[in-house]
Design an enzyme around this catalytic site. Sequence first.
Site, short mmCIF file in Angstrom:
data_model
loop_
_atom_site.label_atom_id
_atom_site.label_comp_id
_atom_site.label_asym_id
_atom_site.label_seq_id
_atom_site.Cartn_x
_atom_site.Cartn_y
_atom_site.Cartn_z
N GLY A 134 26.45 50.76 50.96
CA GLY A 134 25.64 49.91 51.36
C GLY A 134 24.50 49.42 50.42
N ARG A 138 24.37 55.62 50.66
CA ARG A 138 25.83 55.31 51.12
C ARG A 138 25.74 55.72 52.46
NH1 ARG A 138 26.89 58.81 45.54
NH2 ARG A 138 24.99 57.92 44.69
N VAL A 139 27.31 56.00 52.36
CA VAL A 139 27.91 56.35 54.01
C VAL A 139 28.95 57.06 53.50
CG1 VAL A 139 29.14 55.27 56.22
CG2 VAL A 139 27.92 53.88 54.86
N LYS A 155 25.65 57.09 57.84
CA LYS A 155 24.91 55.89 56.79
C LYS A 155 23.41 56.20 56.52
CE LYS A 155 24.32 50.79 56.86
NZ LYS A 155 24.93 49.83 57.24
N PHE A 205 32.83 56.63 63.06
CA PHE A 205 33.71 57.04 62.56
C PHE A 205 34.98 55.51 62.40
CE2 PHE A 205 37.53 58.69 60.20
CZ PHE A 205 36.79 58.33 58.77
N ASP A 249 26.15 36.32 63.34
CA ASP A 249 26.45 36.77 62.42
C ASP A 249 27.68 37.79 62.55
OD1 ASP A 249 26.28 36.48 59.31
OD2 ASP A 249 25.50 38.73 59.21
N LYS A 251 31.69 38.15 61.01
CA LYS A 251 32.44 36.76 59.89
C LYS A 251 33.25 38.69 59.97
CE LYS A 251 28.33 37.74 57.32
NZ LYS A 251 27.80 38.15 56.13
N GLU A 253 32.55 40.43 57.14
CA GLU A 253 32.29 41.41 56.25
C GLU A 253 31.70 42.55 57.52
OE1 GLU A 253 32.29 37.94 55.53
OE2 GLU A 253 31.96 37.87 53.92
N ASN A 254 31.66 41.75 58.92
CA ASN A 254 30.17 43.26 59.66
C ASN A 254 31.92 43.69 60.73
OD1 ASN A 254 28.12 41.80 58.56
ND2 ASN A 254 27.80 40.46 59.23
N ASP A 267 27.81 44.90 63.09
CA ASP A 267 26.58 45.24 61.96
C ASP A 267 25.62 43.70 62.36
OD1 ASP A 267 24.58 43.86 60.19
OD2 ASP A 267 25.90 44.01 58.95
N THR A 285 26.13 33.98 57.58
CA THR A 285 26.18 33.23 56.23
C THR A 285 27.02 32.08 56.55
OG1 THR A 285 27.44 35.40 56.37
CG2 THR A 285 28.33 33.32 54.68
P1 AMP Z 1 27.07 49.06 54.79
O1 AMP Z 1 26.06 49.97 54.19
O2 AMP Z 1 27.42 49.35 56.49
O3 AMP Z 1 27.69 48.09 54.32
O4 AMP Z 1 28.47 49.79 54.63
C1 AMP Z 1 28.94 50.47 53.47
C2 AMP Z 1 30.30 50.91 53.42
O5 AMP Z 1 30.90 52.17 54.27
C3 AMP Z 1 31.20 50.16 53.75
O6 AMP Z 1 31.29 49.00 53.19
C4 AMP Z 1 32.44 50.79 54.37
O7 AMP Z 1 33.71 50.46 54.15
C5 AMP Z 1 31.21 52.02 54.54
N1 AMP Z 1 30.81 52.37 56.02
C6 AMP Z 1 30.38 51.78 56.44
N2 AMP Z 1 30.17 52.17 57.76
C7 AMP Z 1 31.36 52.76 58.50
C8 AMP Z 1 32.13 53.42 59.72
N3 AMP Z 1 31.37 53.32 60.57
N4 AMP Z 1 33.13 53.53 59.96
C9 AMP Z 1 33.72 54.25 58.14
N5 AMP Z 1 33.37 53.66 57.15
C10 AMP Z 1 32.41 52.82 57.25
#
Ligand code: AMP
Length: 388
Positions: A134, A138-139, A155, A205, A249, A251, A253-254, A267, A285
């Site tokens: 993100g 990282r996640v 996250k 997850f 928000d 969309k 992407e969220n 999100d 957006t």
């Molecule tokens: P974000 O910072 O929330 O944009 O997360 C970065 C990326 O990590 C996302 O685009 C997803 O691919 C993955 N991700 C985030 N949260 C989760 C979650 N709860 N379960 C699975 N993948 C996630």
Amino acid sequence: MATATVGSVTRQIAALEISGSKPSSSIARPVHTKSISQPNVAKLLTKFAAPNLNQSQSNLSNLPPPPPSRSNTQSSIDIGRYDGGLELDNEKRGDLVSGEAAVELALDSSLSRTYPTQEWSLHSFDMGRPLGKGKFGRVYMVRTKTAPKYILALKTLYKSELVANKVEKQTRREIEIQQNLRHPHVLRLYGFFHDEKRIFLMLEFAGKGELYRQLSKVGSFTEKRSARYIDQMADALVYLHGKHVIHRDIKPENLLLGINGELKIADFGWSVHAPGLRRMTLCGTLDYLPPEMVEGKEHNEKVDHWALGVLTYEFMIGAPPFEDRKSVNNTYRRIARVDLKFPATISAEAKDLISKLLQYDPKQRLPLSEVLCHPWIVKYRSKASGSI
Ligand code: AMP
């Protein structure tokens, strides 16, 4: 990277000085051996990933132990190989924050007044594969070390980067709001903790990842698939608005997808807890902004009804209805005029729903209760709710 036994991996992670001190480069990076490939991972995850309970007072620390199983099934779920990314990042990323921001970002769910959880730290988890990166960190897929060994997404957010982007208050609000939400189509936040440089969010997850990626892959969804997602979105929005939470928000992407393909609103960065009316702060957006926000007027939860109409359109057509890639001003104008055009391929029922949501006057937008019994939604509703 050398392979290691699960025991040695656990010891390596435990040996890592994660909180409060700089990791030494001589410390071996934790690695994960892949356990025997699980053909039925989806089924197991559904059973053993932390449940999305729609009840109050539930959290990981007070959940009942899992049902006795034939074997140590949870620990045999393949969470993938950890790439050492957290330590790599921590060596070169982020500064210490001080003063008011440090207080604002000292986030620990064990101290929460509403739903305190047990005390968590990085030592509490077996680290698995990276799920994504993100803007602020990282996640990872992780598993709690102690029974019942839940699978979660962990996250990371770098505090100094939140401060640099002036989103520390927004992040705190996002965490406070999300922590109190329990709905099958709202991504659960089970707990959170922090160290000197980072905040860690323990998220549900979402096994099938980003909805946006799926949409980009196929271009557009069938009416059936779109209707089922919108059904789930409307259900989640009824819940959120009932708690006076406006998302603001919505969309693709969220949105994330659970292991059975069920939709999860993920999100809450722009959400507000707003029992009363609010004046406009420009957020979200452009393509999903309703006329009242474009025109700088007051807005209320009806902004989410508008966004639901935009989302329905984008699911089926593959692009939002007022998009103008060449001119932002033109997009504004098209939104303010509700300049809505449908391709011939869209069914009359879908057009009816979209048109009733994309009303200039917020009061005229279709109530969510009526979205849920709209013929287009009812027609495609699956008997086994949740699955796509
Ligand atoms: P974000 O910072 O929330 O944009 O997360 C970065 C990326 O990590 C996302 O685009 C997803 O691919 C993955 N991700 C985030 N949260 C989760 C979650 N709860 N379960 C699975 N993948 C996630």
